[in-house]
Write an enzyme that holds these catalytic residues in place. Structure first.
Site, PDB file in Angstrom:
ATOM      1  N   GLY A 189      -1.742   3.438   9.198  1.00  0.00           N
ATOM      2  CA  GLY A 189      -0.655   4.381   9.427  1.00  0.00           C
ATOM      3  C   GLY A 189       0.695   3.704   9.370  1.00  0.00           C
ATOM      4  O   GLY A 189       0.803   2.492   9.168  1.00  0.00           O
ATOM      5  N   ASP A 218      -3.900   1.386   0.955  1.00  0.00           N
ATOM      6  CA  ASP A 218      -2.836   2.035   1.720  1.00  0.00           C
ATOM      7  C   ASP A 218      -1.463   1.724   1.163  1.00  0.00           C
ATOM      8  O   ASP A 218      -0.459   2.256   1.654  1.00  0.00           O
ATOM      9  CB  ASP A 218      -2.911   1.628   3.200  1.00  0.00           C
ATOM     10  CG  ASP A 218      -2.824   0.130   3.403  1.00  0.00           C
ATOM     11  OD1 ASP A 218      -3.750  -0.576   2.973  1.00  0.00           O
ATOM     12  OD2 ASP A 218      -1.829  -0.331   3.994  1.00  0.00           O
ATOM     13  N   ASP A 231       5.863  -0.048  -1.156  1.00  0.00           N
ATOM     14  CA  ASP A 231       5.597  -1.118  -0.174  1.00  0.00           C
ATOM     15  C   ASP A 231       5.814  -2.512  -0.753  1.00  0.00           C
ATOM     16  O   ASP A 231       4.870  -3.230  -1.079  1.00  0.00           O
ATOM     17  CB  ASP A 231       4.181  -0.995   0.395  1.00  0.00           C
ATOM     18  CG  ASP A 231       4.122   0.065   1.488  1.00  0.00           C
ATOM     19  OD1 ASP A 231       5.183   0.548   1.888  1.00  0.00           O
ATOM     20  OD2 ASP A 231       3.022   0.396   1.940  1.00  0.00           O
TER      21      ASP A 231
END
EC number: 2.7.7.-
Length: 518
Positions: free
Chosen positions: A109, A270, A280
């Site tokens: 998360g 992720d 990211d």
């Protein structure tokens, strides 16, 4: 520490931004419900100051670039004003899971990111997210902070990738603070404001699949289709069509990475965008000396995310996404055969990855060599060049840029690129083959050179350039961040006043290491 200003104490332009962000009715992801996110304010950041600002990103979302000079800009974009917002307008951290370095990591998360909400401009909606804004329910053992070093790198690379023409999240600004943050050593905190149509990742789907929450999985898929892939609704199997779109975009994205020598460094599921954009920027790097097995992430001890592995890992990540979507695929079949047919259909879509990746990369490599049309033997010509570059550790960016100087008629322009190779005779042999191939092209040397220079950048974000900007920023001198960002806005132009930014890296650059510690 003095108290942070409330929204009412901000300038009128900043209040307008606050009023338009974070409201539940304007944030489509937030409407999915509390199973998908947690609302909370950002952690206060003392005495914030502006480190870097992107005029291009501001204009993208419809913000007047002059807003960076408004009172309270730094306070707003580090999250200090969010405690004043109504509960349904607070930022939110989303929950997802994922595979990290090939191992199932379970629930992850947004451990240090909060989405402020969405802005709409020119018919497009963009989500703004604060990275480094403090601990969330998904931080695990982390402190929720990002450091100045990594924030500057993400800010510069996000914008640099955009100007290279590679799909990416954007970066509006970096806000710093003298608040200490412990990593391998004590550093200072920073928050980077990221911009994207969506931050939904493969891991969001994995999360609900792994927890057998099919209703939420379907709601998430429907959200993504409605917002970004509406044409999939017309397909016989909308969720299979969604998978096909993501596989294709991911294959195309990684082909673009390979063509400019970009190494992502941490291609966990992720960290893979459902939109096929680069997301990211943790450990990353552009190749200097070409090494097909180069590992840009010091934490990647097994070389899982080495440059040459990126296409294979992208395919593997798509496989994980396909698995997560299986409960939604094949609903048109009879229940007795649905599971088997769904697996077969998903595998069929996954097989589209290579036929999309290989031509996309081949096309870009031909363009980098100034070959306007494909001929038999082009792949062998490219492979031989890369082999020689690997053997000599020739600089990736400069080699391709200098190839434009070669003439199709004689060896008069060979020296600039020939000097990049240890085995000069081997390069001469390749150059003769290349020159023979150019004889089949209609372009003259000038036209070919112009075409090559449009696809072979002269300026990329080399690690030593970022490191120089970071070191100065630590001394509160942000001029190099601004200057480097300006150079990287025009990566294909000559910019003779900034020639030093295109030079071979200094010897000390080879000792730089980038890890997951940020």
């Amino acid at each position: 520490m003095s108290s942070s200003p409330s929204i009412t104490e901000l300038s009128e332009p900043m209040r307008a931004v606050g009023a338009s962000l974070g409201i539940e009715r304007t944030s489509s992801f937030a409407r999915l419900g509390c199973a998908f996110h947690t609302r909370q304010p950002a952690a206060p950041l003392p005495a914030p100051y502006l480190v870097g600002f992107s005029f291009d990103a501001a204009e993208l979302v419809g913000l007047d670039p002059a807003i960076a000079r408004e009172p309270g800009f730094g306070e707003f974009f580090c999250g200090n004003t969010t405690p004043e917002w109504p509960r349904n307008a607070l930022p939110y951290a989303s929950v997802y899971s994922g595979h990290q370095f090939g191992v199932w990591a379970g629930q992850l998360g947004d451990g240090r990111a909060l989405s402020l909400g969405e802005l709409e401009h020119a018919g497009q909606r963009y989500e703004l997210q604060l990275k480094g804004s403090g601990r969330t329910p998904y931080s695990r053992m982390g402190d929720g902070r990002a450091v100045l070093r990594s924030s500057i790198r993400e800010f510069l690379c996000s914008e640099a990738m955009h100007h290279l023409g590679i799909p990416t999240t954007r970066a509006l600004c970096v806000v710093g603070s003298d608040q200490p943050v412990r990593r391998e050593e004590i550093e200072t905190a920073a928050v980077v404001t990221r911009v994207a149509p969506s931050f939904v990742r493969f891991g969001h789907f994995e999360h609900f699949f792994a927890n057998d929450r099919t209703d939420e999985l379907r709601a998430l898929a429907d959200h993504v289709i409605e917002r970004f892939y509406a044409h999939c609704r017309e397909a016989d199997d909308p969720y299979l069509a969604l998978l096909d779109e993501v596989v294709g975009r991911t294959a195309e994205l990684v082909a673009q990475w390979q063509a400019v020598g970009f190494c992502h460094g941490v291609m966990n599921t992720d960290n893979m965008s459902i939109l096929g954009v680069t997301i990211d920027y943790g450990p990353f790097g552009f190749l200097d000396a070409f090494d097909a097995s180069h590992i840009c992430n010091h934490s990647d001890t097994q070389g899982r995310y080495a440059y040459r592995m990126q296409p294979q890992i992208a395919y593997w990540n798509c496989f994980c996404l396909a698995q997560a979507l299986l409960p939604l695929i094949g609903l048109r079949y009879d229940e007795a055969v649905r599971a088997e047919r769904a697996v077969a259909d998903a595998q069929g879509v996954l097989e589209h990855f290579k036929p999309r990746f290989a031509p996309a990369l081949e096309r870009r490599l031909r363009d980098k060599l100034g070959l306007a049309h494909a001929e038999p033997g082009d792949d062998a010509l490219v492979d031989r060049l890369l082999e020689l570059m690997h053997q000599s550790r020739a600089d990736f960016t400069l080699t391709f840029r200098r190839l434009a100087l070669l003439s199709k008629h004689d060896a008069s322009g060979d020296s600039a690129v020939r000097d990049m190779f240890i085995d000069r005779d081997a390069f001469d042999g390749w150059a003769a083959q290349y020159r023979a191939r150019l004889a089949n092209e209609a372009w003259d040397d000038a036209a070919r050179r112009e075409a090559m220079n449009r696809v072979n950048p002269k300026y990329v974000l080399r690690n030593h350039l970022a490191e120089t900007a970071i070191l100065r920023a630590k001394e509160k001198d942000f001029s190099e961040v601004e200057r480097l960002a300006a150079v990287l806005r025009r990566p294909f132009d000559e910019q003779p006043e900034y020639e030093q930014y295109a030079a071979l890296p200094p010897e000390w650059a080879s000792s730089l290491e980038v890890s997951c510690s940020s």
